[in-house]
Write a protein that holds these residues in place. Structure first.
Motif, PDB file in Angstrom:
ATOM      1  N   ALA A   1      24.764  35.082  44.908  1.00 54.60           N
ATOM      2  CA  ALA A   1      23.831  35.282  43.785  1.00 54.60           C
ATOM      3  C   ALA A   1      24.234  34.448  42.563  1.00 54.60           C
ATOM      4  O   ALA A   1      25.319  33.876  42.502  1.00 54.60           O
ATOM      5  CB  ALA A   1      23.785  36.762  43.413  1.00 54.60           C
ATOM      6  N   VAL A   2      23.300  34.384  41.632  1.00 61.05           N
ATOM      7  CA  VAL A   2      23.544  33.696  40.358  1.00 61.05           C
ATOM      8  C   VAL A   2      23.680  34.771  39.288  1.00 61.05           C
ATOM      9  O   VAL A   2      22.828  35.654  39.198  1.00 61.05           O
ATOM     10  CB  VAL A   2      22.349  32.776  39.997  1.00 61.05           C
ATOM     11  CG1 VAL A   2      22.596  32.077  38.669  1.00 61.05           C
ATOM     12  CG2 VAL A   2      22.102  31.766  41.112  1.00 61.05           C
ATOM     13  N   ILE A   3      24.744  34.722  38.510  1.00 64.35           N
ATOM     14  CA  ILE A   3      24.865  35.709  37.441  1.00 64.35           C
ATOM     15  C   ILE A   3      24.840  35.035  36.070  1.00 64.35           C
ATOM     16  O   ILE A   3      25.184  33.865  35.926  1.00 64.35           O
ATOM     17  CB  ILE A   3      26.126  36.592  37.554  1.00 64.35           C
ATOM     18  CG1 ILE A   3      27.407  35.780  37.356  1.00 64.35           C
ATOM     19  CG2 ILE A   3      26.165  37.360  38.829  1.00 64.35           C
ATOM     20  CD1 ILE A   3      28.556  36.685  36.964  1.00 64.35           C
ATOM     21  N   ASP A   4      24.428  35.828  35.114  1.00 58.58           N
ATOM     22  CA  ASP A   4      24.368  35.349  33.731  1.00 58.58           C
ATOM     23  C   ASP A   4      25.654  35.780  33.035  1.00 58.58           C
ATOM     24  O   ASP A   4      25.921  36.968  32.904  1.00 58.58           O
ATOM     25  CB  ASP A   4      23.143  35.992  33.066  1.00 58.58           C
ATOM     26  CG  ASP A   4      22.934  35.480  31.658  1.00 58.58           C
ATOM     27  OD1 ASP A   4      23.777  34.706  31.173  1.00 58.58           O
ATOM     28  OD2 ASP A   4      21.926  35.880  31.051  1.00 58.58           O
ATOM     29  N   LEU A   5      26.443  34.813  32.622  1.00 54.32           N
ATOM     30  CA  LEU A   5      27.697  35.137  31.945  1.00 54.32           C
ATOM     31  C   LEU A   5      27.488  35.344  30.447  1.00 54.32           C
ATOM     32  O   LEU A   5      28.445  35.503  29.697  1.00 54.32           O
ATOM     33  CB  LEU A   5      28.718  34.007  32.147  1.00 54.32           C
ATOM     34  CG  LEU A   5      29.147  33.695  33.582  1.00 54.32           C
ATOM     35  CD1 LEU A   5      30.078  32.486  33.596  1.00 54.32           C
ATOM     36  CD2 LEU A   5      29.843  34.902  34.205  1.00 54.32           C
ATOM     37  N   GLY A   6      26.233  35.338  30.042  1.00 54.72           N
ATOM     38  CA  GLY A   6      25.883  35.345  28.628  1.00 54.72           C
ATOM     39  C   GLY A   6      26.617  36.352  27.771  1.00 54.72           C
ATOM     40  O   GLY A   6      27.008  36.051  26.643  1.00 54.72           O
ATOM     41  N   SER A   7      26.831  37.560  28.294  1.00 53.73           N
ATOM     42  CA  SER A   7      27.472  38.568  27.456  1.00 53.73           C
ATOM     43  C   SER A   7      28.971  38.656  27.704  1.00 53.73           C
ATOM     44  O   SER A   7      29.635  39.585  27.246  1.00 53.73           O
ATOM     45  CB  SER A   7      26.823  39.924  27.684  1.00 53.73           C
ATOM     46  OG  SER A   7      27.053  40.317  29.016  1.00 53.73           O
ATOM     47  N   GLY A   8      29.504  37.674  28.443  1.00 50.41           N
ATOM     48  CA  GLY A   8      30.947  37.679  28.694  1.00 50.41           C
ATOM     49  C   GLY A   8      31.727  37.175  27.485  1.00 50.41           C
ATOM     50  O   GLY A   8      31.189  36.445  26.654  1.00 50.41           O
ATOM     51  N   VAL A   9      32.978  37.561  27.374  1.00 49.40           N
ATOM     52  CA  VAL A   9      33.832  37.074  26.285  1.00 49.40           C
ATOM     53  C   VAL A   9      34.465  35.743  26.699  1.00 49.40           C
ATOM     54  O   VAL A   9      34.248  34.713  26.056  1.00 49.40           O
ATOM     55  CB  VAL A   9      34.934  38.099  25.931  1.00 49.40           C
ATOM     56  CG1 VAL A   9      35.755  37.584  24.747  1.00 49.40           C
ATOM     57  CG2 VAL A   9      34.336  39.456  25.599  1.00 49.40           C
ATOM     58  N   HIS A  10      35.219  35.770  27.787  1.00 53.37           N
ATOM     59  CA  HIS A  10      35.850  34.550  28.312  1.00 53.37           C
ATOM     60  C   HIS A  10      36.150  34.771  29.798  1.00 53.37           C
ATOM     61  O   HIS A  10      37.308  34.923  30.196  1.00 53.37           O
ATOM     62  CB  HIS A  10      37.130  34.160  27.537  1.00 53.37           C
ATOM     63  CG  HIS A  10      37.888  35.347  26.994  1.00 53.37           C
ATOM     64  ND1 HIS A  10      38.613  35.312  25.833  1.00 53.37           N
ATOM     65  CD2 HIS A  10      38.020  36.623  27.465  1.00 53.37           C
ATOM     66  CE1 HIS A  10      39.152  36.502  25.604  1.00 53.37           C
ATOM     67  NE2 HIS A  10      38.813  37.301  26.578  1.00 53.37           N
ATOM     68  N   PRO A  11      35.077  34.805  30.598  1.00 50.67           N
ATOM     69  CA  PRO A  11      35.220  35.197  32.010  1.00 50.67           C
ATOM     70  C   PRO A  11      36.088  34.243  32.831  1.00 50.67           C
ATOM     71  O   PRO A  11      36.050  33.025  32.646  1.00 50.67           O
ATOM     72  CB  PRO A  11      33.786  35.203  32.545  1.00 50.67           C
ATOM     73  CG  PRO A  11      32.894  34.875  31.420  1.00 50.67           C
ATOM     74  CD  PRO A  11      33.693  34.500  30.235  1.00 50.67           C
ATOM     75  N   ARG A  12      36.841  34.859  33.733  1.00 49.95           N
ATOM     76  CA  ARG A  12      37.635  34.103  34.710  1.00 49.95           C
ATOM     77  C   ARG A  12      37.297  34.658  36.093  1.00 49.95           C
ATOM     78  O   ARG A  12      36.746  35.763  36.209  1.00 49.95           O
ATOM     79  CB  ARG A  12      39.134  34.303  34.453  1.00 49.95           C
ATOM     80  CG  ARG A  12      39.610  33.761  33.125  1.00 49.95           C
ATOM     81  CD  ARG A  12      41.106  34.019  32.951  1.00 49.95           C
ATOM     82  NE  ARG A  12      41.580  33.465  31.693  1.00 49.95           N
ATOM     83  CZ  ARG A  12      42.834  33.591  31.262  1.00 49.95           C
ATOM     84  NH1 ARG A  12      43.734  34.249  31.982  1.00 49.95           N
ATOM     85  NH2 ARG A  12      43.197  33.055  30.120  1.00 49.95           N
ATOM     86  N   ILE A  13      37.681  33.902  37.111  1.00 52.68           N
ATOM     87  CA  ILE A  13      37.367  34.336  38.472  1.00 52.68           C
ATOM     88  C   ILE A  13      38.595  34.171  39.352  1.00 52.68           C
ATOM     89  O   ILE A  13      39.414  33.263  39.120  1.00 52.68           O
ATOM     90  CB  ILE A  13      36.111  33.590  39.000  1.00 52.68           C
ATOM     91  CG1 ILE A  13      35.579  34.213  40.273  1.00 52.68           C
ATOM     92  CG2 ILE A  13      36.353  32.092  39.128  1.00 52.68           C
ATOM     93  CD1 ILE A  13      34.119  33.896  40.572  1.00 52.68           C
ATOM     94  N   GLU A  14      38.715  35.036  40.346  1.00 47.12           N
ATOM     95  CA  GLU A  14      39.903  35.017  41.210  1.00 47.12           C
ATOM     96  C   GLU A  14      39.543  35.492  42.612  1.00 47.12           C
ATOM     97  O   GLU A  14      38.651  36.321  42.780  1.00 47.12           O
ATOM     98  CB  GLU A  14      41.006  35.894  40.607  1.00 47.12           C
ATOM     99  CG  GLU A  14      40.559  37.325  40.319  1.00 47.12           C
ATOM    100  CD  GLU A  14      41.576  38.123  39.502  1.00 47.12           C
ATOM    101  OE1 GLU A  14      42.398  37.506  38.791  1.00 47.12           O
ATOM    102  OE2 GLU A  14      41.544  39.359  39.587  1.00 47.12           O
ATOM    103  N   PRO A  15      40.237  34.948  43.625  1.00 47.57           N
ATOM    104  CA  PRO A  15      39.949  35.319  45.018  1.00 47.57           C
ATOM    105  C   PRO A  15      40.705  36.582  45.433  1.00 47.57           C
ATOM    106  O   PRO A  15      41.861  36.759  45.076  1.00 47.57           O
ATOM    107  CB  PRO A  15      40.464  34.111  45.811  1.00 47.57           C
ATOM    108  CG  PRO A  15      41.609  33.588  44.994  1.00 47.57           C
ATOM    109  CD  PRO A  15      41.281  33.899  43.552  1.00 47.57           C
ATOM    110  N   GLU A  16      40.025  37.433  46.181  1.00 50.34           N
ATOM    111  CA  GLU A  16      40.588  38.733  46.545  1.00 50.34           C
ATOM    112  C   GLU A  16      40.288  39.083  48.011  1.00 50.34           C
ATOM    113  O   GLU A  16      39.478  38.429  48.669  1.00 50.34           O
ATOM    114  CB  GLU A  16      39.965  39.825  45.657  1.00 50.34           C
ATOM    115  CG  GLU A  16      40.136  39.580  44.171  1.00 50.34           C
ATOM    116  CD  GLU A  16      40.808  40.742  43.448  1.00 50.34           C
ATOM    117  OE1 GLU A  16      41.085  41.778  44.084  1.00 50.34           O
ATOM    118  OE2 GLU A  16      41.058  40.580  42.234  1.00 50.34           O
ATOM    119  N   VAL A  17      40.892  40.163  48.450  1.00 47.65           N
ATOM    120  CA  VAL A  17      40.539  40.783  49.725  1.00 47.65           C
ATOM    121  C   VAL A  17      39.981  42.165  49.383  1.00 47.65           C
ATOM    122  O   VAL A  17      40.540  42.860  48.536  1.00 47.65           O
ATOM    123  CB  VAL A  17      41.777  40.927  50.643  1.00 47.65           C
ATOM    124  CG1 VAL A  17      41.464  41.794  51.864  1.00 47.65           C
ATOM    125  CG2 VAL A  17      42.271  39.549  51.095  1.00 47.65           C
TER     126      VAL A  17
END
Ligand code: OOG
Ligand code: MG
Length: 267
Positions: free
Chosen positions: A92-108
């Motif tokens: 999906a496509v998400i809107d980061l508009g209301s994020g402060v300083h988003p980061r992403i990380e891989p998980e199980v």
């Protein structure tokens, strides 16, 4: 220790920061916050989300990888709550508009096939898991510069923001599935930006299950049938910017991806 009323105030402060995407100073700069009190702030924050119509759908462990602990300068496993509003579909496509300083990380991710009572867990905890999947977690600290102490990040629901789960792999009849020592890669627009191994998650992602039960019991979180449990990041997190697509692969488990809509401005 803070008083019960200030716990509600601190939860409200964090909730506003989250909803408006505005960073706040660390709570521990002005509050003497024990870990127990920090979990109370987290719980009060989740209650606010439930009051606004969200549902709990799982939990997440954090700082289970040495790379993450080093990156954040803290050194203990933490647990947070996932709600339905945080769940994003694979691809999906998400809107980061209301994020402060988003980061992403891989998980199980694990999916629970039955309720777990932390006071009386099943003899073999793995029996309570019915599926595993590769996942991505978007974290977004509500604190300035993404800097916090352990108590701060616990109060801030362990920086939880959103999560995406790939295709579930059923464990029916195969509960001995080995999860350690699987290569993990995270890419941004097709270029590998982080790589590691599932062994970086507490030595073995299955260990996250034991820790989750221990922590859930101690701090009163639920572990219910159908819940998702994020085992923790396998690598450091990277900035997630508008207009980019992040994907993760976990060897033998598959791939998961998410795109950030272009054009949203982030602080
Ligand atoms: C805290 C959240 C850590 C993980 O998987 O280690 C976490 C943070 O780094 O902001 O979710
Ligand atoms: Mg995480």
């Amino acid at each position: 220790m803070t008083t019960p009323s200030s716990i509600a105030d601190l939860a409200a402060l964090l909730d506003q920061a989250r909803r408006h995407g505005r960073a706040i100073p660390q709570l521990t700069l002005t509050n003497d916050l024990s870990l127990d009190a920090a979990y109370q702030v987290q719980g009060a924050g989740i209650d606010l989300r439930i009051a606004s119509g969200e549902r709990i759908v799982g939990s997440k462990l954090g700082l289970t990888s040495k790379a993450k602990a080093l990156q954040m300068g803290v050194s203990d496993v933490i647990i947070g709550v996932l709600t339905d509003a945080m769940h994003i579909d694979d691809g999906a496509v998400i809107d980061l508009g209301s994020g402060v300083h988003p980061r992403i990380e891989p998980e199980v991710a694990f999916r629970l096939g039955r309720d777990i009572d932390p006071a009386q867990p099943p003899a073999n905890l793995r029996d309570a898991v019915d599926a595993v999947a590769p996942a991505l977690e978007i974290i977004d600290s509500r604190y300035r510069d993404f800097k916090f102490s352990l108590a701060d990040v616990i109060a801030d629901n362990t920086s939880g923001s959103a999560f995406v789960v790939g295709q579930w792999i059923s464990l029916a009849g195969g509960r001995g599935l080995v999860l350690a020592d699987r290569h993990v890669e995270m890419s941004m627009d097709g270029l590998v930006v982080e790589s590691g191994s599932t062994t970086d998650i507490l030595g073995d992602p299955w260990q996250a299950l034991d820790d989750a039960v221990r922590m859930a019991g101690r701090y009163g979180l639920r572990l219910a049938a159908g819940d998702v449990l994020l085992a923790g990041a396998a690598t450091a997190a990277v900035t997630f910017s508008p207009g980019t697509t992040a994907s993760a692969t976990v060897e033998g488990l598959g791939r998961v991806s998410i795109s950030a809509a272009a054009g949203a401005g982030n602080a």
